[in-house]
Structures are given as structure tokens and as C-alpha cells.
Design a protein around this motif. Structure first.
Motif, PDB file in Angstrom:
ATOM      1  N   THR A 287     -63.070 -14.768 -47.441  1.00 44.22           N
ATOM      2  CA  THR A 287     -63.404 -14.537 -48.837  1.00 44.22           C
ATOM      3  C   THR A 287     -62.677 -13.311 -49.399  1.00 44.22           C
ATOM      4  OG1 THR A 287     -65.576 -15.476 -48.487  1.00 44.22           O
ATOM      5  CG2 THR A 287     -65.316 -14.092 -50.414  1.00 44.22           C
ATOM      6  N   PHE A 288     -62.118 -13.466 -50.568  1.00 46.45           N
ATOM      7  CA  PHE A 288     -61.515 -12.338 -51.279  1.00 46.45           C
ATOM      8  C   PHE A 288     -62.117 -12.297 -52.677  1.00 46.45           C
ATOM      9  CE2 PHE A 288     -58.304 -13.909 -48.329  1.00 46.45           C
ATOM     10  CZ  PHE A 288     -58.016 -12.755 -47.615  1.00 46.45           C
ATOM     11  N   ALA A 289     -62.246 -11.092 -53.213  1.00 55.61           N
ATOM     12  CA  ALA A 289     -62.876 -10.978 -54.527  1.00 55.61           C
ATOM     13  C   ALA A 289     -62.007 -10.186 -55.494  1.00 55.61           C
ATOM     14  CB  ALA A 289     -64.253 -10.327 -54.401  1.00 55.61           C
ATOM     15  N   PRO A 290     -61.038 -10.846 -56.124  1.00 52.58           N
ATOM     16  CA  PRO A 290     -60.244 -10.132 -57.131  1.00 52.58           C
ATOM     17  C   PRO A 290     -61.048  -9.870 -58.405  1.00 52.58           C
ATOM     18  CG  PRO A 290     -59.165 -12.188 -56.424  1.00 52.58           C
ATOM     19  CD  PRO A 290     -60.575 -12.234 -55.945  1.00 52.58           C
ATOM     20  N   GLU A 291     -62.098 -10.642 -58.636  1.00 47.94           N
ATOM     21  CA  GLU A 291     -63.059 -10.487 -59.738  1.00 47.94           C
ATOM     22  C   GLU A 291     -62.495 -10.753 -61.117  1.00 47.94           C
ATOM     23  OE1 GLU A 291     -66.039 -10.225 -58.691  1.00 47.94           O
ATOM     24  OE2 GLU A 291     -66.142  -8.933 -56.939  1.00 47.94           O
ATOM     25  N   GLY A 292     -61.300 -10.277 -61.394  1.00 51.07           N
ATOM     26  CA  GLY A 292     -60.693 -10.501 -62.717  1.00 51.07           C
ATOM     27  C   GLY A 292     -59.426 -11.330 -62.575  1.00 51.07           C
ATOM     28  N   GLY A 293     -59.176 -12.215 -63.540  1.00 51.11           N
ATOM     29  CA  GLY A 293     -58.043 -13.128 -63.446  1.00 51.11           C
ATOM     30  C   GLY A 293     -56.693 -12.478 -63.709  1.00 51.11           C
ATOM     31  N   SER A 294     -56.664 -11.536 -64.654  1.00 47.56           N
ATOM     32  CA  SER A 294     -55.376 -10.932 -64.992  1.00 47.56           C
ATOM     33  C   SER A 294     -55.323  -9.484 -64.500  1.00 47.56           C
ATOM     34  CB  SER A 294     -55.165 -10.955 -66.508  1.00 47.56           C
ATOM     35  OG  SER A 294     -56.059 -10.040 -67.118  1.00 47.56           O
ATOM     36  N   GLU A 295     -54.104  -9.001 -64.367  1.00 47.53           N
ATOM     37  CA  GLU A 295     -53.925  -7.632 -63.910  1.00 47.53           C
ATOM     38  C   GLU A 295     -54.544  -6.641 -64.906  1.00 47.53           C
ATOM     39  OE1 GLU A 295     -50.791  -7.649 -61.572  1.00 47.53           O
ATOM     40  OE2 GLU A 295     -50.403  -5.510 -61.432  1.00 47.53           O
ATOM     41  N   ARG A 296     -54.401  -6.928 -66.190  1.00 45.93           N
ATOM     42  CA  ARG A 296     -54.987  -6.070 -67.207  1.00 45.93           C
ATOM     43  C   ARG A 296     -56.508  -6.012 -67.055  1.00 45.93           C
ATOM     44  NH1 ARG A 296     -57.862  -6.026 -71.625  1.00 45.93           N
ATOM     45  NH2 ARG A 296     -58.285  -8.254 -71.447  1.00 45.93           N
ATOM     46  N   LEU A 297     -57.116  -7.176 -66.856  1.00 51.05           N
ATOM     47  CA  LEU A 297     -58.570  -7.223 -66.752  1.00 51.05           C
ATOM     48  C   LEU A 297     -59.048  -6.514 -65.481  1.00 51.05           C
ATOM     49  CD1 LEU A 297     -60.825  -8.277 -68.481  1.00 51.05           C
ATOM     50  CD2 LEU A 297     -60.830 -10.379 -67.133  1.00 51.05           C
ATOM     51  N   ARG A 298     -58.247  -6.619 -64.427  1.00 47.37           N
ATOM     52  CA  ARG A 298     -58.633  -5.933 -63.191  1.00 47.37           C
ATOM     53  C   ARG A 298     -58.572  -4.416 -63.368  1.00 47.37           C
ATOM     54  NH1 ARG A 298     -55.945 -10.437 -61.020  1.00 47.37           N
ATOM     55  NH2 ARG A 298     -54.034  -9.291 -60.585  1.00 47.37           N
ATOM     56  N   LYS A 299     -57.697  -3.964 -64.261  1.00 49.72           N
ATOM     57  CA  LYS A 299     -57.697  -2.524 -64.571  1.00 49.72           C
ATOM     58  C   LYS A 299     -58.941  -2.156 -65.371  1.00 49.72           C
ATOM     59  CE  LYS A 299     -52.768  -1.613 -64.322  1.00 49.72           C
ATOM     60  NZ  LYS A 299     -51.495  -1.534 -65.046  1.00 49.72           N
ATOM     61  N   VAL A 300     -59.349  -3.037 -66.252  1.00 49.71           N
ATOM     62  CA  VAL A 300     -60.557  -2.784 -67.058  1.00 49.71           C
ATOM     63  C   VAL A 300     -61.774  -2.619 -66.141  1.00 49.71           C
ATOM     64  CG1 VAL A 300     -62.161  -3.823 -68.727  1.00 49.71           C
ATOM     65  CG2 VAL A 300     -59.688  -3.950 -69.122  1.00 49.71           C
ATOM     66  N   ILE A 301     -61.876  -3.468 -65.153  1.00 47.46           N
ATOM     67  CA  ILE A 301     -63.066  -3.419 -64.286  1.00 47.46           C
ATOM     68  C   ILE A 301     -62.858  -2.493 -63.087  1.00 47.46           C
ATOM     69  CG2 ILE A 301     -63.815  -5.716 -64.986  1.00 47.46           C
ATOM     70  CD1 ILE A 301     -62.710  -6.827 -62.398  1.00 47.46           C
ATOM     71  N   ASN A 302     -61.670  -1.912 -62.981  1.00 49.98           N
ATOM     72  CA  ASN A 302     -61.336  -0.991 -61.892  1.00 49.98           C
ATOM     73  C   ASN A 302     -61.379  -1.673 -60.524  1.00 49.98           C
ATOM     74  OD1 ASN A 302     -60.447   1.645 -61.311  1.00 49.98           O
ATOM     75  ND2 ASN A 302     -62.441   2.129 -60.407  1.00 49.98           N
ATOM     76  N   LYS A 303     -60.768  -2.834 -60.484  1.00 49.75           N
ATOM     77  CA  LYS A 303     -60.689  -3.567 -59.210  1.00 49.75           C
ATOM     78  C   LYS A 303     -59.203  -3.771 -58.992  1.00 49.75           C
ATOM     79  CE  LYS A 303     -62.267  -6.094 -55.866  1.00 49.75           C
ATOM     80  NZ  LYS A 303     -63.422  -6.053 -55.015  1.00 49.75           N
ATOM     81  N   MET A 304     -58.573  -2.770 -58.453  1.00 50.45           N
ATOM     82  CA  MET A 304     -57.123  -2.794 -58.422  1.00 50.45           C
ATOM     83  C   MET A 304     -56.548  -3.608 -57.300  1.00 50.45           C
ATOM     84  SD  MET A 304     -55.596  -2.369 -60.804  1.00 50.45           S
ATOM     85  CE  MET A 304     -54.089  -2.931 -60.036  1.00 50.45           C
ATOM     86  N   VAL A 305     -55.930  -4.680 -57.674  1.00 49.65           N
ATOM     87  CA  VAL A 305     -55.141  -5.457 -56.739  1.00 49.65           C
ATOM     88  C   VAL A 305     -54.148  -6.240 -57.591  1.00 49.65           C
ATOM     89  CG1 VAL A 305     -56.951  -7.217 -56.747  1.00 49.65           C
ATOM     90  CG2 VAL A 305     -55.170  -7.316 -55.042  1.00 49.65           C
ATOM     91  N   SER A 306     -52.895  -6.235 -57.153  1.00 48.13           N
ATOM     92  CA  SER A 306     -51.904  -6.969 -57.922  1.00 48.13           C
ATOM     93  C   SER A 306     -51.875  -8.413 -57.451  1.00 48.13           C
ATOM     94  CB  SER A 306     -50.516  -6.339 -57.751  1.00 48.13           C
ATOM     95  OG  SER A 306     -50.041  -6.612 -56.442  1.00 48.13           O
ATOM     96  N   GLU A 307     -51.343  -9.267 -58.298  1.00 51.19           N
ATOM     97  CA  GLU A 307     -51.269 -10.677 -57.942  1.00 51.19           C
ATOM     98  C   GLU A 307     -50.404 -10.867 -56.697  1.00 51.19           C
ATOM     99  OE1 GLU A 307     -51.107 -13.243 -61.174  1.00 51.19           O
ATOM    100  OE2 GLU A 307     -50.434 -14.982 -60.032  1.00 51.19           O
ATOM    101  N   ASP A 308     -49.301 -10.087 -56.615  1.00 50.37           N
ATOM    102  CA  ASP A 308     -48.419 -10.199 -55.452  1.00 50.37           C
ATOM    103  C   ASP A 308     -49.156  -9.859 -54.171  1.00 50.37           C
ATOM    104  OD1 ASP A 308     -46.481 -10.882 -57.192  1.00 50.37           O
ATOM    105  OD2 ASP A 308     -45.404  -8.957 -57.143  1.00 50.37           O
ATOM    106  N   GLU A 309     -49.972  -8.790 -54.248  1.00 53.19           N
ATOM    107  CA  GLU A 309     -50.759  -8.384 -53.076  1.00 53.19           C
ATOM    108  C   GLU A 309     -51.700  -9.492 -52.642  1.00 53.19           C
ATOM    109  OE1 GLU A 309     -52.750  -4.195 -52.632  1.00 53.19           O
ATOM    110  OE2 GLU A 309     -52.084  -4.443 -54.704  1.00 53.19           O
ATOM    111  N   LEU A 310     -52.365 -10.070 -53.632  1.00 54.24           N
ATOM    112  CA  LEU A 310     -53.328 -11.125 -53.319  1.00 54.24           C
ATOM    113  C   LEU A 310     -52.629 -12.305 -52.645  1.00 54.24           C
ATOM    114  CD1 LEU A 310     -56.331 -12.317 -53.813  1.00 54.24           C
ATOM    115  CD2 LEU A 310     -55.079 -13.775 -55.388  1.00 54.24           C
ATOM    116  N   ILE A 311     -51.516 -12.727 -53.230  1.00 52.47           N
ATOM    117  CA  ILE A 311     -50.804 -13.875 -52.676  1.00 52.47           C
ATOM    118  C   ILE A 311     -50.332 -13.559 -51.253  1.00 52.47           C
ATOM    119  CG2 ILE A 311     -48.824 -15.421 -52.995  1.00 52.47           C
ATOM    120  CD1 ILE A 311     -50.718 -15.849 -55.260  1.00 52.47           C
ATOM    121  N   ALA A 312     -49.820 -12.345 -51.075  1.00 56.27           N
ATOM    122  CA  ALA A 312     -49.328 -11.957 -49.747  1.00 56.27           C
ATOM    123  C   ALA A 312     -50.475 -11.942 -48.733  1.00 56.27           C
ATOM    124  CB  ALA A 312     -48.659 -10.583 -49.813  1.00 56.27           C
ATOM    125  N   THR A 313     -51.631 -11.417 -49.167  1.00 56.91           N
ATOM    126  CA  THR A 313     -52.782 -11.315 -48.271  1.00 56.91           C
ATOM    127  C   THR A 313     -53.287 -12.690 -47.869  1.00 56.91           C
ATOM    128  OG1 THR A 313     -53.435  -9.274 -49.348  1.00 56.91           O
ATOM    129  CG2 THR A 313     -55.110 -10.397 -48.055  1.00 56.91           C
TER     130      THR A 313
END
Lengths: 652, 266
Positions: free
Chosen positions: A368-394
Motif C-alpha cells: 500500500t502507498f498513500a500519495p493522498e493527492g492526485g497532482s503534485e500541486r495538491l500534494r504540496k497543499v496537503i504537505n504530502k511530498m512525493v513526486s510522480e516520478d518517485e511514486l512510479i519508480a517505487t
């Protein structure tokens, strides 16, 4: 002496579903003679037994209280409507599952609210127990109704129904409450409540008056007694190694939602996800040592026999010694049929490494992974920092290492969110499947996208935010489904799970409501609402009708989809989680500008206010490892427990 | 690309093979009678681990303990004669296993006996059960004529709800024996007068039922009495299985563990 009601309950049991949930008798449970102690606690989880039994908080307090010489604790859970109807018909009151004693006979009824969706069940339980629903109608012959748990950080919606509220960690405060209850025997209810108000962490709603302004917002919250402090601060348990609970986990005969030995490896979280109430109200981080974890696991497996161990916390991969813990436990229990798992919301390669270690001799079904927000901008809003590239690589790494399925957790309805942000979840899921197929070298990899509707919670930077309208959430999720299936070849390997947005709106009302919401809860309950967490029992229409009928100056939308101003008095402002209100507001403003906040475990303090206010500090575990080894290699059996009774048979 | 990774199907750390099989007779009593077979199975798995019994595990990525269950008493029914076969990885003294597991079981579940499995399958030694059924609100005098009517019938069909919907079940052909029994062993000694008065209105049936498909349960026997003689049961009946075994030509149940006890030890 208080008699068991089991005799009158028993003839009803063959007529209800899953009767075993009402009979108690769990391994490691026990009863004390009623007259052997002065103070009697009924501990309640206000949901079905199958959900409540595994609750760690309740299990910890059950043990802590029963270890005391001056108290006993028994447990009670919500009763399903089939049995509740029979109990009403036959005059059987709400009972504890330990001694089957009537809940109304206890001194304290402690109710743990992990979520606000237990509020209507509280009323069912009080009613079945024969306890007046309103605290104002109770006297010394009734139990003190105590609310605790995360939802109790804004207890205002249930302020009329509870006598006292405990803020924060419960291990120590339950003992202090016990002592006051014993010392005030014979005093008036008012005196008892005033004495309890002096216990740190205890809030007595009945000792405060709330007034409202013309704009509908709260004008003032005023103590009506000298004994009531202007602000009530939460409690914090320090040094988890001193609190190795549960030592003897309860093992039920009935099926429950978590059938495993759980060890809390740390408490608190400073990742700073802005939507996460748990992470905000449980600061600072306090780690259990690897040795402490190892001892709890060993002891817990011995007394429970469970074949799964869960290493619990808000983000378990963040424990500073998690590598040593994972390796140590995996080595120790290799070949014993013992599964190890840890919930983690991190999205990085380390998570995969850990999971690989923990599952090296077991099943590798889903990660299970929890990026929580769909876009990079939204992930900055919620302070859940992970880039799409990181997620795909992981995720690629996970597929490469033998996993065939990943689960991705997201939220919908986050502040500043647009359709575009949510649609990017589809892009991400497609990318995950592509990367997965490449890494695994096969086409049958799967991803499940799970989406929860966001509910703004008190004591978080999003406490001022407007909750998204359920129609908006539902529409976005429909578009997301279309986007996922727009590429059929990828879409068929992606599962989408979500619930409709309506229950979340009611959760929002109960989360950020004030005392006026109490009337709505009571009306909804009188109209038949209970078990709000169960979709087959939840009625949005009933809740809306209750809100329309009971709210006058303000309405459902005012409590939910309305953004609050900086200077509005929030219903929970007098309840102190340690977080500095100014810091929370700044963090909210940062969120709106998509600015991130670091974690104070690894960067300097950013002045959230908790440590200086509460006199606490971050407690990192000293370096160390899980002690080895009870299972010598080469002598593997299916059991992690060595029973000396069988030694003779081993020809040792 | 990692190539040396284990693939589904080959367990990286196989557990030890089965060294012996044990057969356990256990009881489900009191409040534990409200547990279902799944509840008992889960509880027994955890109990065996608590007791440190080295149960063999199946191979593969999701290892399961090697336990074989025989037809379990239904939820709500008590039993003195439930059977379970356990594959263990070491030779163990069955008496020690019995003692240790019994001590680790929760209240209401108890080990009656453990033996080392001899040749032959235990399932072949069980084709019937003896039940005792308490009937609160229906005294023996009212049961007696209903029993006579039932026994005189050649077929008594009741409807049984199965997974595949309602199915007719001929209870008469499944019942080898049905009568009243006078043994009253579970009357509470300190019961007050009201309880004793209630006991006086509570009848007690004894029946031997062949294991048919679907199985005729104690409830079905009572339904059959209702169907054939109009007998109404105002309160739920309380059934206890006293024995399972093979029905011999004299109508007695042969203890399924007798053959194991007689078998020469390995």
C-alpha cells in the motif's frame, strides 16, 4: 454486589445474529469480584464488537485499570438492533461482556471515540443502560459518562450527553480519575464534577457556558465555576517503554476486523500532513525502543497465539530503528508461520525494502502507498511530498520484487482541489500499470485506487477550510472513473474504490460542530439513526431532516461547506492540543500557497507549539536491536512459543 | 531485474514435515456453544500456538496449519464429542498435548482426549451423533405423544434453509432413535424456586441421528415434532451432542478413537 444479567440474556441469544459476540470469555479477559474494589469502570467502544474488540486504546486502558488495586474495568460494545429490540422487550439492560453486569451500575462509563460516527450509538447505549441521555439529568446514582479518543478533541456536539471528557493519552489520567471518584464518594454530582475539572486533561463541559453572536458564530465560552480552567490541555504519555500495553491482548472467539497482535512502535507523528488530525493532536513523536518492541511481540505472541504481528503507528516506516526491528523480528520468527506487517503511508523505496524484509517467508500479495493527492500541486497543499516520478519508480521496485498488486490511497474534496487534480490520479494509475508491467515482465499486475472523501478536522491547519459539497466529490469521482477507463488496456488492471460523499458531510457536521449540533444528533437518533459507520444503517436523508428541524440560526452548510475566518471562535478553541493557533493559521496559509513544511525530527523545530506548551519533547529510541533469538535455526516449527512441557519429547 | 526472487508456489522456508498425527476429542460447553465452527477453528489454531504445539504447516506463501476438522456442532449447540486431527512435526506424548492445550483454551472449550492416530481415517468411523435436547416450556408429558407420532410415521419432511435455498429434509429417515431421557445433570444447585419451577416444565429428549446430507440437526428434530404433532417450542431448545461414532447393529455408537487407542504405538 451487582448481579450478572446473563441468565436473562441467554434465552435471547439463539434468536440473534452472531451471538458469540455477546458472551465474552475472551482469552486474557477476566472479572474481579465487584466488592473487591471501590471504583468500577465500564469501558465502551461505541460500535459493534467485531470493530471494538481489537481497539488498542480500549485494550490498553482495560489492562491498566485492572492492574490497579482500587479499580476494576469491564467492556461493553454497541448492541445490534436485533438484540437491542429483544433486550428492550425483555427488560435486559446494556451489559458488559466480562461480567454481564448492567452498565448503569458502574461508577464510570468511559467511551472511546475513534470517530464521530459513534455518537448516535452512544445514545443507544445510554438508553439501553437506563442512564439519562442528558448529563444535566443525572445524579450520583448514575455513572459518570466520560468521552475519550481522538474525536473527543472536539466533544462539543456531545457536550450535553457526557459528564467529562479526557483529552489526549489515557494511561495516566484514568488512574487520577479513579482516585477522585473514590475520594468524592458521598459528594454531590456538582462537587464530583468540580473536583474532576481540576485533573489535568479533564474537561467538564457542564461547567462552561457557550454564547453565540448575531453572525451565528460562538461569542464566548465561559467557565461557570471557579474549578473550571479557561483552557484544558491534553495529556501526553512519555516513555512508551514504561507502558508496554497491551501485555496480554484479548483473543476473542468471535471474528473481528483485526485478528493480530498489535504493538504500537511509536506514538505521534510530525510528517505534518495537513489533513491528518491524528498526526496533529498526538505530537510529539515518542518511539518505543527496538528492545521494548521485541519484548512486547514475544510476550504478546505467547499469550495470544496470534499468527500475525502488526507494528502500529501513524507512519511505521518512520521509526528511527525500523530497519533493525524489521530484520530482528523477521529473523526471530522465520519459519514459524508468523506474519509481520506495518501500516505505512510512505511512498519510497525504503518502504519496499521494509515490506520485503517483513514478508520474506510469507505472502506477498499487496503493498500500500498513500500519495493522498492526485497532482503534485495538491500534494504540496496537503504537505504530502512525493513526486510522480518517485511514486512510479517505487511501485516499479515493488513489482520487480515480486508484488503483483499495489493499493494507492487518495483523498477527494481537498482544499483548492479542481477536477484536474483528481483526474491526475488516472494518469498516475496508468503510469503505475505501465511501469509495473515493464518491471514484472508480465501483463497481469494490478493496482487498486482507493479514495476517501476529505473531512476537515479540528486542530488541523484545515480546520478553517470549506468542506467540498458531496455533489462535487461524486462528480469528480465519476469523471475519474471515466478517465481511468479511457484507456481500456490499462484500465482493466485498475480497480477503483470509493464511497459516495454524503456520509462524509455528516461526519463533517459532527467533527466541526458546536453544542447546537447535539440536538441534531438526538433528533436523528430518535428517528432511528445509529451505526453511522455502516452504510446499510446510515441515512443521509434522516440526518438532513434532523439538521433542518433542529438548527435555527445556522444550518448544515454553515457547519460544513463554509470556510472560517481567522478570528472566528472555533468550538474547540478552549481545548488545547498544544498546537499554537497562530502556527496552525500560518500553515493553513502556506497550504493555500502550496508551500511545504518539513518534519521536525530531521530539521529544526518549526514552532508548532506542542513541546513548549505541553512540556514534552521528541523521544527517539536509542539505537538497538530486537534481541535474538528464541527459535534456533534448524529447529523450526510452526509455533513461535517454546513450551517446556514438550521438551522431554524432543529427547533433549 | 531480480531473477533469483521466489515465485508464488515455492515457499522460501518450508516448515518441517508431518512426523505424527494426533486425534483430539474436545468439548464445546456453556457460553462457548454460541460460537460457530469458524470461531472454534480460529480459536483452536491460536490455542495450539499458545500451547507451543508444533503443528505442521502447509507449504507455499500462505502457510496454514495442518488441521482436519470433522463435521462441527452447529452454532448454539453444545457438544462433548467434537473431533479434530492435527499434523505435528515431532513425536509428542498425546497426554501432554491434551493437558497443555486444555490449559490454553478459553473457557467453554475443553480437551477431552488426545490419541496418536492409528491406521484408517477417522471420518470412516463416524456416521451418527447422539444428542440430548432440553426443551424449555415443553415438559416430558407433552413430548411423549409427539415422539410416538413421529416414530410411527414413515417420513417426516421439514424444510431446511441451505446455501442453495430451502431444501426438503426427511428427518424421520435420519433419526435412528428418539426418546425421553431422565438424566438431569446440569440443573443449577443454587437455583431459586422460580428456576426449579421452570426446570419442571422443561423436557429432555435423547436422539441418535444419522449423518445425512444435509445433516439433520437437533433443531430439525424439533421442527419435525412440530410438523408431525403440532408441538410448539416457546423458547429456544438447548442441544448437546454427547457422542459421535459409527452406529453398530445393536444401535450403539462405537467410539471413533477406540481403534487408535488399540493400535500398536509406532
Amino acid at each position: 454486589m451487582v448481579e450478572s444479567v446473563f441468565e436473562s440474556l441467554e434465552p435471547l441469544l439463539p434468536r440473534v445474529k452472531k451471538p458469540v459476540q455477546y458472551v465474552g470469555g475472551e482469552r486474557n479477559a477476566g472479572t474481579k469480584p465487584w466488592d473487591s474494589v471501590p471504583v468500577h469502570w465500564a469501558l465502551c467502544y461505541p460500535d459493534a464488537y467485531e470493530v471494538g474488540l481489537p481497539n488498542q486504546g480500549l485494550m490498553i486502558l482495560y489492562e491498566v485499570l485492572n492492574e490497579r488495586a482500587d479499580a476494576l474495568a469491564e467492556r461493553t460494545y454497541a448492541v445490534w438492533p436485533d438484540l437491542a429490540a429483544l433486550m428492550r422487550e425483555h427488560g435486559v439492560p446494556q451489559f458488559t461482556v466480562d461480567g454481564h453486569r448492567p452498565v448503569g451500575a458502574f461508577d464510570v462509563l468511559g467511551v472511546s471515540f475513534a470517530t464521530e460516527l459513534g455518537y448516535t450509538n452512544l445514545l443507544s447505549i445510554l438508553d439501553l443502560a437506563g442512564i439519562p441521555l442528558h448529563a444535566a439529568d443525572r445524579d450520583t446514582s448514575h455513572p459518570l459518562v466520560l468521552a475519550g479518543g481522538h474525536a473527543a478533541f472536539n466533544p462539543e456536539p456531545i457536550a450535553d450527553f457526557v459528564d467529562i471528557v479526557a483529552l489526549g493519552d489515557g494511561e495516566e489520567v484514568v488512574g487520577e480519575i479513579t482516585e477522585v471518584v473514590e475520594a468524592t464518594r458521598g459528594c454531590s454530582r456538582r462537587e464530583v464534577l468540580e473536583r474532576l475539572a481540576a485533573v489535568p486533561g479533564v474537561y467538564v463541559p457542564g461547567l462552561y457556558d457557550v454564547s453565540y453572536g448575531d453572525d451565528g458564530a460562538i461569542a464566548a465560552v465561559t467557565p461557570t465555576s471557579e474549578a473550571a480552567p479557561a483552557r484544558v490541555h491534553k495529556r501526553t504519555t512519555s516513555d512508551l517503554d514504561d507502558w508496554p500495553y497491551p501485555k496480554q491482548p484479548l483473543v476473542p472467539m468471535a471474528e473481528t476486523v483485526h485478528e493480530r497482535m498489535s504493538v504500537e512502535i511509536f506514538r505521534g507523528c510530525t510528517r505534518g500532513c495537513r489533513f491528518c488530525q491524528a498526526g496533529m493532536i498526538t505530537r510529539p513523536v515518542r518511539e518505543r525502543s527496538p528492545q521494548g518492541v521485541g519484548e512486547m511481540v514475544e510476550q504478546g505472541l505467547k499469550t495470544s497465539g496470534y499468527h500475525e504481528v502488526g507494528l502500529l503507528s501513524l507512519s511505521s516506516a518512520d521509526h528511527s530503528g525500523i530497519g533493525e526491528i524489521a530484520k530482528g523480528l523477521a529473523d526471530r520468527y522465520e519459519g514459524t508461520g508468523t506474519g509481520l506487517s506495518l501500516p505505512s503511508t510512505r511512498v519510497d523505496a525504503f518502504n519496499v525494502t521494509l515490506a520485503e524484509e517483513l514478508t520474506r517467508s510469507g505472502r506477498r500479495s499487496g503493498l500500500t502507498f498513500a500519495p493522498e493527492g492526485g497532482s503534485e500541486r495538491l500534494r504540496k497543499v496537503i504537505n504530502k511530498m512525493v513526486s510522480e516520478d518517485e511514486l512510479i519508480a517505487t511501485v516499479g521496485t515493488a513489482y520487480e520484487h515480486g508484488w503483483r498488486q499495489v493499493k494507492l490511497y487518495f483523498m477527494c474534496g481537498l482544499p483548492t482541489e479542481t477536477d484536474e487534480d483528481v483526474l491526475q490520479i488516472a494518469t498516475m494509475a496508468h503510469g503505475v500499470i505501465r511501469a509495473g508491467r515493464k518491471a514484472a515482465g508480465r501483463g497481469d499486475v494490478r493496482a487498486t485506487v482507493s479514495i476517501g472523501a476529505f473531512v476537515p478536522k479540528p486542530h488541523t491547519p484545515f480546520q478553517w477550510a470549506a468542506q467540498a459539497d458531496p455533489d462535487v466529490v461524486d462528480a469528480r469521482l465519476r469523471k475519474l472513473r471515466e478517465a481511468i477507463n479511457s484507456d481500456r488496456g490499462l484500465g482493466r488492471n485498475i480497480g477503483l474504490r470509493y464511497h459516495d460523499g454524503q456520509p462524509s458531510l455528516i461526519e463533517g457536521l459532527l467533527s466541526r460542530g458546536d453544542r447546537r449540533v447535539g440536538r441534531v444528533i438526538e433528533r436523528a437518533w430518535r428517528d432511528g439513526q445509529e451505526f453511522d459507520g455502516w452504510s446499510e444503517h446510515f441515512s443521509f436523508e434522516r440526518w438532513v431532516a434532523a439538521a433542518d428541524a433542529e438548527l435555527t440560526d445556522v444550518d448544515l452548510a454553515w457547519f460544513t461547506t463554509r470556510e472560517r475566518d481567522q478570528d472566528e471562535t472555533l468550538p474547540w478553541d478552549h481545548l488545547d492540543s498544544g498546537l499554537d493557533r497562530g502556527w496552525l493559521w500560518d500553515d493553513w496559509q502556506d497550504a493555500l500557497h502550496a508551500e511545504e513544511q518539513d518534519d521536525c525530527r530531521w530539521t529544526p523545530c518549526f514552532d508548532c507549539g506542542v513541546c513548549p506548551t505541553m512540556g514534552t519533547e521528541i523521544q527517539m529510541a536509542p539505537p538497538g536491536s530486537v534481541p535474538l533469538s528464541i527459535t534456533p535455526v534448524g529447529d523450526r516449527t510452526s509455533t513461535p512459543v517454546r513450551n517446556p512441557a514438550f521438551a522431554a519429547d524432543r529427547g533433549a | 531485474m531480480a531473477t533469483a526472487r521466489a515465485k508464488a508456489g515455492d515457499a522460501p522456508h518450508p516448515s518441517a514435515p508431518i512426523a505424527a498425527k494426533l486425534r483430539m476429542r474436545y468439548a464445546k460447553r456453556g457460553r462457548a456453544r454460541f460460537s460457530s465452527h469458524r470461531d472454534v477453528a480460529r480459536t483452536m489454531e491460536w490455542t495450539l500456538r499458545r500451547a507451543g504445539v508444533p503443528v505442521a504447516l502447509s507449504q507455499g506463501f500462505s502457510p496454514h496449519p495442518k488441521l482436519s476438522w470433522l463435521g462441527a456442532a452447529p452454532t448454539g449447540a453444545a457438544s462433548e464429542a467434537e473431533y479434530l486431527e492435527i499434523g505435528v512435526t515431532e513425536e509428542l506424548d498425546p497426554a501432554v498435548v491434551a493437558r497443555e492445550v486444555d490449559a490454553a483454551l478459553p473457557d467453554g472449550l475443553a480437551v477431552v482426549e488426545v490419541v496418536r492416530a492409528g491406521p484408517g481415517a477417522i471420518a470412516d468411523r463416524i456416521d451418527a451423533s447422539r444428542w440430548v435436547i432440553d426443551t424449555p416450556g415443553v415438559p416430558d408429558e407433552r413430548l411423549r405423544p409427539a415422539i410416538e407420532t413421529f416414530l410411527a410415521a414413515t417420513e417426516v419432511t421439514v424444510e431446511r434453509l441451505t446455501k442453495n435455498g430451502p431444501r426438503p429434509l426427511d428427518v424421520r429417515s435420519a433419526v435412528a432413535e428418539l426418546g425421553l431421557t431422565l438424566t438431569r445433570t446440569d440443573e443449577p444447585e443454587d437455583a431459586d424456586r422460580e428456576d426449579r419451577a421452570r426446570a419442571a416444565t422443561c423436557g429432555r429428549l435423547m436422539t441418535v441421528v444419522r449423518h445425512t446430507t444435509p445433516a439433520a440437526r437437533p433443531d430439525d428434530v424439533c421442527s419435525a415434532l412440530r410438523a408431525v404433532a403440532g408441538l410448539e417450542f416457546p423458547e429456544p431448545v438447548r442441544a448437546t451432542r454427547w457422542a459421535q461414532g459409527r452406529l453398530d447393529e445393536r444401535g450403539e455408537l462405537v467410539d471413533p478413537l477406540a481403534a487408535d487407542r488399540a493400535a500398536p504405538t509406532a
